[in-house]
Every structure is written in C-alpha cells, then in structure tokens.
Scaffold this motif. Structure first.
Motif, PDB file in Angstrom:
ATOM      1  N   ASN A 306      41.546  14.266  54.610  1.00 13.66           N
ATOM      2  CA  ASN A 306      41.646  13.395  53.597  1.00 13.66           C
ATOM      3  C   ASN A 306      41.781  14.109  52.112  1.00 13.66           C
ATOM      4  OD1 ASN A 306      42.189  10.669  54.883  1.00 13.66           O
ATOM      5  ND2 ASN A 306      39.845  10.650  55.145  1.00 13.66           N
ATOM      6  N   ASN A 310      44.931  14.445  49.541  1.00 12.81           N
ATOM      7  CA  ASN A 310      44.743  14.134  48.239  1.00 12.81           C
ATOM      8  C   ASN A 310      45.231  15.160  47.190  1.00 12.81           C
ATOM      9  OD1 ASN A 310      43.836  11.472  48.716  1.00 12.81           O
ATOM     10  ND2 ASN A 310      41.547  12.033  48.686  1.00 12.81           N
ATOM     11  N   ASN A 314      47.993  15.022  44.262  1.00 16.42           N
ATOM     12  CA  ASN A 314      47.348  15.033  43.164  1.00 16.42           C
ATOM     13  C   ASN A 314      47.716  16.380  42.422  1.00 16.42           C
ATOM     14  OD1 ASN A 314      46.189  12.430  43.435  1.00 16.42           O
ATOM     15  ND2 ASN A 314      44.146  13.691  43.890  1.00 16.42           N
TER      16      ASN A 314
END
Length: 326
Positions: A306, A310, A314
């Motif tokens: 995860n 991300n 991002n």
C-alpha cells in the motif's frame, strides 16, 4: 542485414526482445550464435555461452595487461564488478570477439562503470560532465581516459564500426524500479520456462507464492532518478546518430502487444532485414503476458504494498492500484 547492439537498462523486457531480434538472423552462416546476451556479465556467459568464456577471458586479460597490473582481480563470482572501470582496450576487445561470433549483442549499461555526476575522482583526475554529443566530434569523452566511462567507449565503438544501435527504454519508470528492487531482494531475474533454465529463475507458481520483504521506498526513488539520469546522458551522447528508439510498452503492455508485430517490422527495416525473416507467431508468443515475472499476485506479497502504491500515485502520478485487484 546489419549487426546490432541492443543497449538498455535492467527490467525493460530486453531478454524477450533480444530473442525476437536474434531470431531474425537464424539463417545466417559462419556464426556461432545469432546473438550474445550481456557479454559483460560473466555469470550469464558461463551459463548461456560456456564455450565462449575462454575467448572472453583472453580478451579481458589482453586488454588489462596493456593498462595496469594484470594480476589485480576485477571479477568476482557473480561476473564483472559494475563499479570498476575496466580498461577501454578490454571493452573493445570483448566487443570484437562478440561480433566475430554473432550478429548482435544485448548490453545492460549497469554492467559497466556508468556516468555518475556525484562520483568524486581523486585529486588531479577530476571528471568533466559536459554533455557533448558523439556527432560533434572530440572531446567525446565524459571523463579522462584514465577514469574510462566504458559505456561511452562501447557506444563510440559501435558507431564507428557500423553497428546498428537499438536503444530500449521503459516509460513506466516506477514499475521498472520496483521490479528491479524485487529482483535484487530475491535474486530471481526471470521466469523459468524449461527444466534447463538457470538458478536465477523461478516458475510461475513459485513467483506467485514467493515470500517478499518490505521494499525500501527510498531505493525505488533513487533507482528512478538513476535511470532517468542514465537515459538522458546516453541519449544526449547519441544525438545525431542513426539510433532506433523503442520502449518496453511498445511490445509488452496491453496496448503494445496489439502492435508488437508491426514494431518488429520497423526493427527489420532499421536493420535491413527482409520481412520474410520475421516469424509473427514467435513475436506474439514472446510478448504474451505469460512471460511477465512480476504480476499482481506476486506484487501483493510485498508487506508494504500500500505504501508502494501511494508513492507511485503521489510522487509520480502512476496508478498501480490494479495490483490489489484479484
């Protein structure tokens, strides 16, 4: 039919593309191999080209003896030490041997000392990092001959000897960096297709159930930046040369597979290979997703997946949420 150099980084689909290009030369005479993969990776040579080892070793010793202490060891059990500056004569001697016995090679530029702007030479041997395209003539070197940035030596030799350069890259730089880190962590660099395949490969079932540790997010970021820098430097060095640029996604993405055969015909044209030498079924098979090493099921074994997803979104605007879809 021209001889070729497939110049690339790790985790770009280069092994499959090399097989597709090499097969174009299957009817050539007076060669031992249609192609030679990674001649500066001694471990790979021992596995795939054992009869070629002695000639390569001879070229290495001959090249080194003209420049420094021939007794000094620059090779470990894994192959060439990538951060060691092999003498330029050694690089060219090995290339000459390769093209005597084959129609082309694949070279991963990480197997030779690379252009690293942060590397500090000893006093009196500083490097110059002005990007001067080879086409503009001297000074083509990015560093003094003593330091020897061997990838530039390799590219210059290829251009001067009429070798056709195919520069393979990957647009999905985050996915490439992640794949590279997983290979470094596990020591597995490919899918095993036959019982004879090497110890650095695993079957699809083994890859789906492989135990993985957390991936360093910093190392992924560093790998992306290193790859970006290398791609830029080598592209600028080759500016003005007759180079064919291709990408992993042209062959191995969902969209690319639809155009893989057409893209191989473009490579045929670049290499002056008759279209009749291309086996379309072979190309379709090599581009099949069944050859992909790191699929969703494998990637879901990463404990901090995860965090990885991300970071991709991002920092790089890359959607990798597909990994979580079973």
């Amino acid at each position: 039919m021209n001889k070729f150099l497939l110049f690339t980084d790790a985790r770009t689909g280069s092994s499959n593309l090399l097989n597709m290009i090499g097969r174009l030369y299957r009817n050539q005479q007076n060669i031992s191999h249609t192609h030679i993969g990674e001649p500066f990776n001694m471990r790979g040579l021992r596995i795939h080209y054992p009869q070629f080892i002695e000639e390569i070793k001879g070229a290495w010793r001959q090249g080194w003896s003209r420049r420094a202490d021939p007794e000094q060891t620059y090779v470990d059990s894994r192959g060439w030490l990538p951060n060691v500056r092999m003498p330029n004569e050694c690089v060219t001697s090995i290339l000459e041997k390769c093209y005597q016995h084959s129609c082309g090679i694949k070279h991963l530029y990480g197997h030779l000392a690379q252009a690293n702007p942060e590397f500090k030479e000893p006093e009196g041997n500083q490097m110059s990092w002005t990007i001067t395209p080879l086409s503009l003539g001297p000074p083509w070197q990015y560093s003094p001959p003593k330091a020897g940035q061997q990838n530039f030596v390799l590219l210059k030799w290829a251009v001067e000897n009429g070798i056709k350069i195919i520069f393979l890259n990957r647009r999905g730089e985050f996915a490439r960096a992640l794949s590279f880190q997983l290979c470094r962590q596990t020591g597995v660099w490919g899918l095993k297709q036959t019982k004879e395949d090497v110890s650095t490969q695993r079957s699809r079932r083994e890859m789906d159930n492989i135990k993985l540790k957390e991936v360093s997010l910093k190392k992924i970021v560093d790998e992306v930046e290193t790859h970006r820098h290398a791609s830029r430097v080598y592209s600028e060095f080759l500016a003005g040369q007759d180079v064919h640029y291709v990408f992993y996604e042209d062959f191995f993405s969902d969209t690319g597979r639809l155009h893989a055969v057409d893209n191989m015909y473009k490579i045929c044209d670049f290499l002056d290979v008759p279209h009749t030498e291309l086996e379309e079924d072979f190309v379709v098979n090599r581009c099949s997703p069944k050859h992909k090493q790191h699929v969703g099921k494998t990637l879901r074994n990463i404990p901090n997946i995860n965090d990885v997803i991300n970071l991709a979104k991002n920092e790089y605007g890359t959607d990798m949420s597909w990994i979580l879809k079973k």
